[in-house]
Design a protein around this motif. Structure first.
Motif, PDB file in Angstrom:
ATOM      1  N   ARG A 143       0.837  -1.208   0.000  1.00 28.45           N
ATOM      2  CA  ARG A 143       0.000   0.000   0.000  1.00 28.45           C
ATOM      3  C   ARG A 143       0.869   1.254   0.000  1.00 28.45           C
ATOM      4  O   ARG A 143       1.939   1.323   0.623  1.00 28.45           O
ATOM      5  CB  ARG A 143      -0.985   0.006   1.181  1.00 28.45           C
ATOM      6  CG  ARG A 143      -0.372   0.026   2.571  1.00 28.45           C
ATOM      7  CD  ARG A 143      -0.070   1.395   3.070  1.00 28.45           C
ATOM      8  NE  ARG A 143      -1.236   2.023   3.695  1.00 28.45           N
ATOM      9  CZ  ARG A 143      -1.222   3.292   4.093  1.00 28.45           C
ATOM     10  NH1 ARG A 143      -0.125   4.037   3.949  1.00 28.45           N
ATOM     11  NH2 ARG A 143      -2.270   3.814   4.646  1.00 28.45           N
ATOM     12  N   ARG A 149      -8.971   3.253  -0.611  1.00 28.26           N
ATOM     13  CA  ARG A 149      -9.515   2.565   0.578  1.00 28.26           C
ATOM     14  C   ARG A 149     -10.151   1.245   0.146  1.00 28.26           C
ATOM     15  O   ARG A 149     -10.824   1.159  -0.870  1.00 28.26           O
ATOM     16  CB  ARG A 149     -10.554   3.462   1.244  1.00 28.26           C
ATOM     17  CG  ARG A 149     -11.233   2.839   2.458  1.00 28.26           C
ATOM     18  CD  ARG A 149     -11.956   3.934   3.245  1.00 28.26           C
ATOM     19  NE  ARG A 149     -13.045   3.411   4.076  1.00 28.26           N
ATOM     20  CZ  ARG A 149     -12.898   3.035   5.356  1.00 28.26           C
ATOM     21  NH1 ARG A 149     -11.713   3.099   5.920  1.00 28.26           N
ATOM     22  NH2 ARG A 149     -13.929   2.599   6.052  1.00 28.26           N
ATOM     23  N   SER A 156      -1.530  -4.124   3.307  1.00 28.98           N
ATOM     24  CA  SER A 156      -2.874  -3.789   3.818  1.00 28.98           C
ATOM     25  C   SER A 156      -3.772  -4.947   3.384  1.00 28.98           C
ATOM     26  O   SER A 156      -4.700  -4.781   2.603  1.00 28.98           O
ATOM     27  CB  SER A 156      -3.376  -2.461   3.247  1.00 28.98           C
ATOM     28  OG  SER A 156      -3.537  -2.532   1.840  1.00 28.98           O
ATOM     29  N   LYS A 165      -6.963  -1.833   2.816  1.00 31.76           N
ATOM     30  CA  LYS A 165      -6.476  -0.514   3.256  1.00 31.76           C
ATOM     31  C   LYS A 165      -7.598   0.316   3.880  1.00 31.76           C
ATOM     32  O   LYS A 165      -8.706   0.362   3.353  1.00 31.76           O
ATOM     33  CB  LYS A 165      -5.874   0.240   2.070  1.00 31.76           C
ATOM     34  CG  LYS A 165      -5.046   1.431   2.534  1.00 31.76           C
ATOM     35  CD  LYS A 165      -4.777   2.415   1.418  1.00 31.76           C
ATOM     36  CE  LYS A 165      -4.059   3.631   1.947  1.00 31.76           C
ATOM     37  NZ  LYS A 165      -4.119   4.761   1.020  1.00 31.76           N
TER      38      LYS A 165
END
Lengths: 308, 399
Positions: A143, A149, A156, A165
């Motif tokens: 990440r 996200r 992540s 993430k």
């Protein structure tokens, strides 16, 4: 610029490199270099672009090229540009030369941010291009602060408790724009004409210019090689990666997607978001991402319309 | 031509001012630098030369030392004579780029004003900064005083840019002791320096756009080793070049330079080995001891990279005992870095003297004649003793 004309332009980044089939950055580099009228000198941060294109004793670069380290391409090119300015002032060189720095999102959003900020503040006449593939792909998909996200990366991971993430990406283009440089833009390798036009503007800028270009990493994103362009296009259509430019401080939207394209659709195209759909759909998480994308988009539209 | 351009002149200068004057005369095309005590004054003075129009240099006021050396690397590879300067933590921050500058074979010259590394933070002199960088592939030249700093910087350009060498050179002086101490310094006329160093010619310049080259490629198992072997070879060849340049400089100035300086070593029974400003004080102590009828001599290491092992072996093989003074600890548990290397240099000599280490002056702790004298007298006790006692002794520290 029509596509057949673009195809006739000299190619400064040639085949034989070892980038994956379906990699986004060779498309990005080729289009940007084709937009340059002057001879170019390229600096490159450590990353996929450098390691796949310069395996000694071979090179894919048909122009002067330097790589020195990961976090410092903006500083390295600052030095080249300073050398040029000095020698030109002394009458030891007379040609017009364009300076380009390429870095991935790791080398730009993260480890190279200080060097980038310094170079922008000092006002070196160079075009900095971030080929943003949303993660440390060269080291094996970790990440970065550009990773969206929810993405599953090796640092992540989509775990039993934490679904990939947690953070939203850093808004690097806005950070760069805050330096007050003459030109900054966000583009995508899926939109060659937009990219070509913005590269032209960047080269013509009177001072530092910055292009943040979304470039698919099919390995890191978990997509098929033939879908490289479509998946980058999906990021643009879903408004997760808006195309816009900031010219002399003026914000301008380059493209307003006509149809509603949910972020979910873009996410579902990619293996890195699979855990948000299987075995069951994580509705709340996806909705939250959608509302963040909507809010960011509205903020951008406001910024752009306030300027017109 | 104005009178000052024709004649050598003597000026009262600090070490930093002498370094800045040398840089002005070297007249690099690009200087990229960042402030750090006690080096700051050098680049501060240089930026004054730039803004007063005295030099044509492009001055890049970078945002860090990492970027200072990165920009210098970019500029040197572009085809411009390029310099930077630093100290201590700044040098440590450059660490990654030190190796890259050497590996890319870029002839960058960099004054380094020696200062202790953090932590704890300290701004005063020791050699922990440059000793940590001794294996980075740079040629390292240590200066005893402001005059030597000036002289070494000018010679460094010729050494770095020699086509057989093409390596970066760091020229050091002791922080505050030399950098901020004022001395009489003899300056060459600008024209003489210009002629001595010649024009910068980098054969693979990025700005030579008709001949595009890829600099800094990925080099794997099949070629990396050959590149490193060539680099190691250049370091060895540098010894001859440094001597030749030192001799030529001597013809110009009556101050010729070698890899080491031997002081009263002809019939010496005991010797001290030092680097930097301590050599000056140590010479005074040697003179005193000689007056007392004691046969002491001094060896000053001027060039630390390449390491003058053969020369050290030659001059030290005639003595009974050697005291090696290190202004840095290596934390190997076996003493300072210079001690380890001097001892290694003595391994191959037929008459191997006793060899002991004195670590002194860390973080700018004062080193006066009394302490040096005590070390000198201490090595005498090794004459008949064994080396079973601790070989590493700390000088002037509260134990």
């Amino acid at each position: 610029m029509a596509l057949p004309d673009l195809a006739k332009k000299p190619v400064r980044f040639i085949g034989g490199h070892r980038a994956c089939a379906g990699c986004g950055f060779p498309i990005t580099i080729k289009i940007i270099l084709q937009a340059a009228e002057n001879p170019v000198i390229v600096g490159c941060a450590t990353g996929c672009m450098e390691v796949t294109s310069t395996i000694y004793p071979y090179t894919s670069w048909e122009c002067s090229f330097i790589h020195s380290a990961f976090e410092n391409v903006a500083a390295t090119v600052s030095g080249i540009e300073a050398a040029y300015t000095s020698l030109k002032r002394q009458g030891r060189i007379d040609k017009d030369i364009t300076f380009i720095a390429f870095g991935g999102d790791g080398g730009t959003y993260d480890i190279g941010l200080q060097a980038l900020s310094g170079a922008l503040e000092r006002g070196h006449k160079m075009v900095y291009v971030c080929y943003d593939n949303q993660g440390y792909m060269n080291t094996g998909i970790q990440r970065s602060s550009a990773t969206p996200r929810g993405a599953n990366t090796t640092t992540s991971p989509a775990g039993k408790k934490v679904p990939g993430k947690q953070q939203y990406p850093k808004d690097l283009t806005a950070i760069v724009a805050a330096h007050g440089i003459p030109y900054a833009a966000q583009s995508s390798m899926s939109h060659w004409n937009d990219l070509y036009r913005k590269a032209k503007k960047a080269f013509a800028a009177d001072g530092p210019a910055f292009l943040n270009v979304l470039s698919t990493c099919r390995l890191g994103w978990g997509t098929a090689p033939e879908d490289t362009v479509d998946v980058a296009d999906g990021a643009v259509q879903s408004r997760l990666w808006p195309l816009y430019e900031i010219e002399k401080g003026k914000w301008k939207l380059s493209l307003k997607p006509r149809r509603h394209y949910p972020v979910e659709k873009w996410m579902s195209m990619q293996g890195r978001f699979r855990h948000l759909f299987n075995p069951q759909k994580n509705e709340t998480f996806i909705e939250e991402i959608q509302s963040q994308v909507d809010a960011k988009w509205e903020e951008l539209v406001r910024r752009c319309s306030a300027e017109t | 031509m104005a009178l000052q351009e024709k004649l050598t002149k003597t000026a009262a200068l600090t070490g930093n001012e002498a370094a800045a004057q040398a840089m002005r005369q070297i007249h690099p095309d690009v200087v990229a630098a960042y402030p750090i005590t006690p080096q700051t004054e050098i680049v501060q003075l240089y930026s004054t030369f730039v803004n007063d129009g005295i030099v044509h240099t492009e001055y890049v006021a970078v945002e860090s030392e990492h970027s200072a050396l990165s920009a210098t690397i970019g500029a040197a590879a572009a085809g411009a004579r390029s310099m930077t300067a630093t100290s201590s933590n700044g040098l440590a921050y450059m660490w990654e780029m030190l190796y890259i500058a050497a590996g890319l074979r870029l002839p960058i010259v960099m004054p380094v004003v020696n200062r202790a590394l953090s932590g704890p933070i300290n701004i005063h002199c020791d050699h922990s900064d440059t000793m940590g960088a001794r294996d980075a592939g740079w040629i390292q030249i240590y200066s005893e005083n402001a005059q030597e700093m000036y002289d070494n910087l000018i010679q460094a350009v010729r050494i770095a840019e020699n086509p057989d060498i093409m390596l970066p050179v760091m020229v050091t002086m002791d922080g505050f002791i030399i950098s901020h101490g004022m001395e009489n310094v003899e300056l060459l006329p600008d024209r003489a320096v210009e002629e001595f160093i010649g024009e910068y010619r980098y054969p693979y310049a990025l700005l030579d756009i008709e001949n595009p080259r890829t600099i800094g490629p990925l080099t794997l198992q099949d070629f990396y080793f050959e590149h490193k072997r060539a680099q190691a070879d250049a370091v060895v060849k540098a010894k001859t070049v440094i001597l030749k340049v030192g001799e030529e400089y001597g013809q110009l100035t009556d101050r010729s330079y070698e890899l080491i300086e031997s002081y009263r070593m002809e019939d010496a029974e005991y010797a001290l080995v030092v680097l930097g400003s301590t050599a000056g004080t140590a010479k005074y102590v040697i003179d005193e001891l000689r007056q007392d009828g004691e046969k002491y001599g001094l060896v000053k290491i001027r060039v630390c990279r390449p390491f003058p092992a053969v020369r050290l072996g030659e001059v030290l093989s005639r003595v009974t005992a050697v005291g090696v003074m290190d202004r840095a600890d290596s934390f190997s548990g076996e003493g300072g870095p210079i001690f380890a290397e001097v001892r290694a240099a003595l391994y191959g000599v037929s008459h191997r003297p006793h060899c002991i280490n004195y670590i002194y002056g860390l973080g700018g702790r004062d080193i006066g004649p009394d302490l040096i004298r005590s070390a000198a007298l201490d090595i005498k006790s090794l004459k008949d003793g064994s080396e079973s006692d601790s070989l590493v002794r700390y000088l002037g520290v509260r134990e």
